[in-house]
Design a protein around this motif. Structure first.
Motif, PDB file in Angstrom:
ATOM      1  N   MET A 190       0.831  -1.177   0.000  1.00  0.00           N
ATOM      2  CA  MET A 190       0.000   0.000   0.000  1.00  0.00           C
ATOM      3  C   MET A 190       0.881   1.248   0.000  1.00  0.00           C
ATOM      4  O   MET A 190       1.849   1.324   0.740  1.00  0.00           O
ATOM      5  N   ARG A 191       0.556   2.175  -0.852  1.00  0.00           N
ATOM      6  CA  ARG A 191       1.339   3.403  -0.958  1.00  0.00           C
ATOM      7  C   ARG A 191       1.013   4.356   0.187  1.00  0.00           C
ATOM      8  O   ARG A 191      -0.147   4.515   0.546  1.00  0.00           O
ATOM      9  N   PRO A 192       2.041   5.023   0.730  1.00  0.00           N
ATOM     10  CA  PRO A 192       1.781   5.987   1.799  1.00  0.00           C
ATOM     11  C   PRO A 192       1.071   7.230   1.232  1.00  0.00           C
ATOM     12  O   PRO A 192       1.246   7.580   0.070  1.00  0.00           O
ATOM     13  N   SER A 193       0.295   7.874   2.071  1.00  0.00           N
ATOM     14  CA  SER A 193      -0.395   9.096   1.650  1.00  0.00           C
ATOM     15  C   SER A 193       0.588  10.258   1.638  1.00  0.00           C
ATOM     16  O   SER A 193       1.668  10.188   2.239  1.00  0.00           O
ATOM     17  N   LEU A 194       0.201  11.331   0.987  1.00  0.00           N
ATOM     18  CA  LEU A 194       1.040  12.530   0.967  1.00  0.00           C
ATOM     19  C   LEU A 194       1.255  13.042   2.383  1.00  0.00           C
ATOM     20  O   LEU A 194       2.361  13.463   2.731  1.00  0.00           O
ATOM     21  N   SER A 195       0.243  12.975   3.218  1.00  0.00           N
ATOM     22  CA  SER A 195       0.376  13.409   4.621  1.00  0.00           C
ATOM     23  C   SER A 195       1.467  12.606   5.327  1.00  0.00           C
ATOM     24  O   SER A 195       2.276  13.163   6.069  1.00  0.00           O
ATOM     25  N   GLU A 196       1.496  11.298   5.106  1.00  0.00           N
ATOM     26  CA  GLU A 196       2.500  10.440   5.740  1.00  0.00           C
ATOM     27  C   GLU A 196       3.901  10.766   5.223  1.00  0.00           C
ATOM     28  O   GLU A 196       4.856  10.820   5.991  1.00  0.00           O
ATOM     29  N   ILE A 197       4.021  11.000   3.927  1.00  0.00           N
ATOM     30  CA  ILE A 197       5.329  11.323   3.339  1.00  0.00           C
ATOM     31  C   ILE A 197       5.838  12.651   3.889  1.00  0.00           C
ATOM     32  O   ILE A 197       7.008  12.769   4.263  1.00  0.00           O
ATOM     33  N   LEU A 198       4.965  13.643   3.949  1.00  0.00           N
ATOM     34  CA  LEU A 198       5.369  14.947   4.484  1.00  0.00           C
ATOM     35  C   LEU A 198       5.788  14.828   5.945  1.00  0.00           C
ATOM     36  O   LEU A 198       6.788  15.423   6.358  1.00  0.00           O
ATOM     37  N   ALA A 199       5.059  14.048   6.725  1.00  0.00           N
ATOM     38  CA  ALA A 199       5.390  13.855   8.136  1.00  0.00           C
ATOM     39  C   ALA A 199       6.741  13.158   8.289  1.00  0.00           C
ATOM     40  O   ALA A 199       7.566  13.559   9.116  1.00  0.00           O
ATOM     41  N   ARG A 200       6.992  12.111   7.478  1.00  0.00           N
ATOM     42  CA  ARG A 200       8.287  11.400   7.542  1.00  0.00           C
ATOM     43  C   ARG A 200       9.436  12.328   7.187  1.00  0.00           C
ATOM     44  O   ARG A 200      10.535  12.190   7.718  1.00  0.00           O
ATOM     45  N   ALA A 201       9.194  13.257   6.268  1.00  0.00           N
ATOM     46  CA  ALA A 201      10.239  14.194   5.855  1.00  0.00           C
ATOM     47  C   ALA A 201      10.393  15.353   6.846  1.00  0.00           C
ATOM     48  O   ALA A 201      11.270  16.190   6.685  1.00  0.00           O
ATOM     49  N   GLY A 202       9.529  15.398   7.851  1.00  0.00           N
ATOM     50  CA  GLY A 202       9.621  16.456   8.849  1.00  0.00           C
ATOM     51  C   GLY A 202       9.044  17.781   8.389  1.00  0.00           C
ATOM     52  O   GLY A 202       9.348  18.825   8.958  1.00  0.00           O
ATOM     53  N   LEU A 203       8.199  17.741   7.366  1.00  0.00           N
ATOM     54  CA  LEU A 203       7.595  18.971   6.850  1.00  0.00           C
ATOM     55  C   LEU A 203       6.235  19.168   7.502  1.00  0.00           C
ATOM     56  O   LEU A 203       5.340  18.351   7.339  1.00  0.00           O
ATOM     57  N   ARG A 204       6.108  20.243   8.225  1.00  0.00           N
ATOM     58  CA  ARG A 204       4.841  20.554   8.899  1.00  0.00           C
ATOM     59  C   ARG A 204       4.007  21.439   7.995  1.00  0.00           C
ATOM     60  O   ARG A 204       4.030  22.663   8.109  1.00  0.00           O
ATOM     61  N   VAL A 205       3.320  20.798   7.075  1.00  0.00           N
ATOM     62  CA  VAL A 205       2.514  21.538   6.111  1.00  0.00           C
ATOM     63  C   VAL A 205       1.310  20.680   5.730  1.00  0.00           C
ATOM     64  O   VAL A 205       1.410  19.455   5.659  1.00  0.00           O
ATOM     65  N   ASP A 206       0.198  21.340   5.519  1.00  0.00           N
ATOM     66  CA  ASP A 206      -1.000  20.668   5.057  1.00  0.00           C
ATOM     67  C   ASP A 206      -0.752  20.154   3.636  1.00  0.00           C
ATOM     68  O   ASP A 206      -0.150  20.866   2.820  1.00  0.00           O
TER      69      ASP A 206
END
Length: 194
Positions: free
Chosen positions: A1-17
Motif C-alpha cells: 500500500m502506498r503511503p499518503s502525501l500526509s505520511e510522506i510529508l510527516a516522515r520528511a519532517g515537513l509541517r505543512v498541510d
C-alpha cells in the motif's frame, strides 16, 4: 500500500498541510521553464549546428521521458515551506522584527519576497541564533544565484571542507567553528564555469 502525501510529508519532517504543499509545488513548477520546452529554440541556427555536431540532442522531450524539472520543483517547494517569516526568524534568534528587516536590507541575512512577505531560508539559522560566519559567506555569494542554488550549496557536502576525513556541508563546517573564509571562497565560485 502506498503511503499518503500526509505520511510522506510527516516522515520528511515537513509541517505543512498536503493541500498547501501541492499549491507550493504548483507555484514552483509555474516559475520554472515551460513544461515542454524546445531546447533548439534557445540557440541561434549556428549555435544549434555546433551543438548538434558535438552530439547534443536538442529535440524536445518525448512524452514517455521523465520531466527533468520534477526534482527542482520539489526542492523549491520544500525550500519555501521550511523558510521562516520575518516574525519566525525574529522569534528564533530573540530580536525584534525590525532587526531582521534591517539585516535583510544590509545583506546580513538571505531571503526573498514572497506573496506573504519576506521568507528566510532556515539553513542560515541555528535553533537560537544566526549561523556563525554567515555574514562573510553572504558577502561572497554572487548576486545572480537564486535561493535554491545557495541552499543546495550550503547543505551539500563539499570535498574542500573536511571534518576529520569526511566532506561536510558548508553549514556543518560553520557550526563546527570552521573558518568562514573557506566557505566564502567556495561560494564565490557559484555559477562560474569550472
Amino acid at each position: 500500500m502506498r503511503p499518503s502525501l500526509s505520511e510522506i510529508l510527516a516522515r520528511a519532517g515537513l509541517r505543512v498541510d498536503p493541500e498547501e504543499f501541492l499549491t507550493l509545488v504548483e507555484d514552483a513548477a509555474r516559475r520554472l521553464s515551460p513544461a515542454d520546452p524546445d531546447p533548439a529554440e534557445y540557440f541561434a541556427p549556428a549555435q544549434r549546428a555546433v551543438l548538434s555536431d558535438v552530439g547534443l540532442d536538442l529535440s524536445p522531450r518525448r512524452p514517455e521521458e521523465r520531466d527533468s524539472r520534477a526534482r527542482a520543483v520539489a526542492a523549491q517547494a520544500v525550500l519555501r515551506d521550511t523558510a521562516l517569516t520575518v516574525a519566525g526568524a525574529a522569534e528564533r534568534i530573540g530580536v525584534d522584527t525590525s532587526r531582521i528587516r534591517h539585516r535583510l536590507a544590509e545583506n546580513r541575512l538571505s531571503g526573498w519576497k514572497d506573496r506573504g512577505g519576506w521568507r528566510l531560508p532556515v539553513w542560515q539559522f541555528t535553533n537560537t541564533s544566526v549561523l556563525p560566519g554567515l555574514e562573510a559567506v553572504l558577502r561572497a555569494t554572487p548576486d545572480d544565484q537564486p535561493p535554491l542554488v545557495v541552499a543546495a550549496f550550503m547543505t551539500t557536502p563539499q570535498a574542500d571542507l573536511l571534518l576529520g576525513q569526511d566532506p561536510t556541508t558548508p553549514r556543518d563546517w560553520l557550526l563546527s567553528s570552521g573558518d568562514p573564509t573557506r566557505v566564502a571562497r567556495l561560494i564565490a565560485t557559484l555559477g562560474t564555469p569550472a
